[in-house]
Design a protein around this motif. Sequence first.
Motif, PDB file in Angstrom:
ATOM      1  N   ASN A  37     -52.458  68.314 -20.295  1.00 23.37           N
ATOM      2  CA  ASN A  37     -52.580  66.918 -20.738  1.00 23.37           C
ATOM      3  C   ASN A  37     -53.719  66.184 -20.054  1.00 23.37           C
ATOM      4  N   ASN A  38     -53.884  66.412 -18.764  1.00 24.18           N
ATOM      5  CA  ASN A  38     -54.938  65.686 -18.044  1.00 24.18           C
ATOM      6  C   ASN A  38     -56.245  66.477 -17.954  1.00 24.18           C
ATOM      7  N   GLU A  47     -46.368  69.191 -16.808  1.00 25.12           N
ATOM      8  CA  GLU A  47     -46.979  69.784 -17.995  1.00 25.12           C
ATOM      9  C   GLU A  47     -46.129  70.953 -18.475  1.00 25.12           C
ATOM     10  N   THR A 132     -55.691  72.555 -24.689  1.00 24.74           N
ATOM     11  CA  THR A 132     -55.662  71.151 -25.073  1.00 24.74           C
ATOM     12  C   THR A 132     -55.551  71.062 -26.583  1.00 24.74           C
TER      13      THR A 132
END
Length: 525
Positions: A37-38, A47, A132
Amino acid sequence: MNFYKFLTLILVFAFCSSNAIAKKQSKEVNGTVFLDNNENGILDSNEKGLENILISNQKEVVKTDGNGKYTITLTPGQALMIVKPSGYDIPINEFQIPQNSIAYEPNGSPELKYGGLKPTKNFPSEVNFPLTVSDNEETFNAVIFGDPQPRNDKELTYVRDEFLNQATTEDARFMMILGDIMYNDLSLFDRHIELFSKPEIPVWHVIGNHDIDFDTKDNRHARDTFKRHFGANYYAYQYGKVTYLALDNVNYLGRNDEGRSRYEGGIWGDQLMWLENLLPNIPEDHLIVIATHIPLYAWGGETPNVNTKNREDLFKLLEQRGKVIAVSGHLHMTYHHYLNEEQGWNGKNPMHHLTTTAVSGTWWGGPVDENGIPTTTQRDGVPNGYHRFTFNGSNYSEQLVGLGERADLQIRIESPALNFSADEMPERLVVNVLNGNEKNKTWYRINNGEWVEMEQISESSPYFKTLLDSHSENWSNSTRAIPTNHLWTAPFPELDRTEKTFTIEIRTIDAYSKEWRNTKIFEID
């Protein structure tokens, strides 16, 4: 004990010994495929893992479990790799090379001119793969081509100026290079990587017969320098409803007594087993794109260095799939074929096989243009260039894009080439539909008259023969015009001799129902 029994025992012992060594050096690896996510590349506590993602050692294929976890065992020479799934992106490095694999070679390469692989004795026991979320992958373009093949820095500059400056204008999701990235000098890989990072899209590389370590004694380490720069020598990735199988079909046979490297086309051993394990995990509604350097089938004969010898073994694994296409390089000519039983394909539909246009054309030969770059027209009369593929769901279309001023050229009127006299009228009209194939329909008309259908023929390009004859000093001695299957002809029509100027217009409709035209004005002297 006779000699043959003795030799058999030695071979069996050597085989068992090598297997025992490989087994001793095998390594179990586990990890997690997770939603990053980051985007920091690290599995953070908040996550989550992603299930049903495909992980492989280039032989077995496993799926991640409900928590995104996997376990697999590596043996020397394999790579740990992930199949980039549809709807997700994998990391790419600063040079736009997808980070989909990690080589496992505990002892490294033998001493090789271009370095090969360093030892991976400290290969981690845990390897996590970050993904991602990708944006829409339903409809996208890709730039696909073969054989940039520079011999030296000068020719790599041609690649930069002739190809890359144009390719950066393409609205493409990725590039795929179908081998012969270099012409034997693998020290140029580093500059290639730097240059090809500039379009800022992922670049997937397929290995070619000029991309291998020729100073290795056998096939085992022949790809090690390629692997160091680009990753696994065969792999798969997905975008939308398309699965791409980037295959290694260059079987290096070492050097002959004269020191010349030898190779043949083929897909054997672990690679076939990997495909057999992978394909049941590919959705049935996906288009399969097979990407190789050496064609699966080359028109004009079954010569082993331009064909894939055992393509039927590959075909048997794919024949139940609804949609399969193949793209290759190697020939420095542009050919479309629709394979069927005659070529060993017994699938539900004919397999479209495209031998793509070479960026290097005829190996950077030919007269130079105003920028000092060889025009390097291919031996079939096609300008050097690439193919712009458009994928829409599991459907596709493609277009030839020539380089430089020839970007929009799709048809060339090759005969008659010049004006002619009333006493020596040409016998026939010949046109080159540069990206044409058996599915094209082609017509001509004179001075806006009725359209007349033309006949497809197989012979050499009149344009290239003239170009070669008039600039022989700019080509190698072995260069010659090669018969092609994308010429069309018709008897030259009777003309009104009272007129001096005529317009000949050509019209073709291609396999994707797209229409192309070209026009030429002639005068009767």
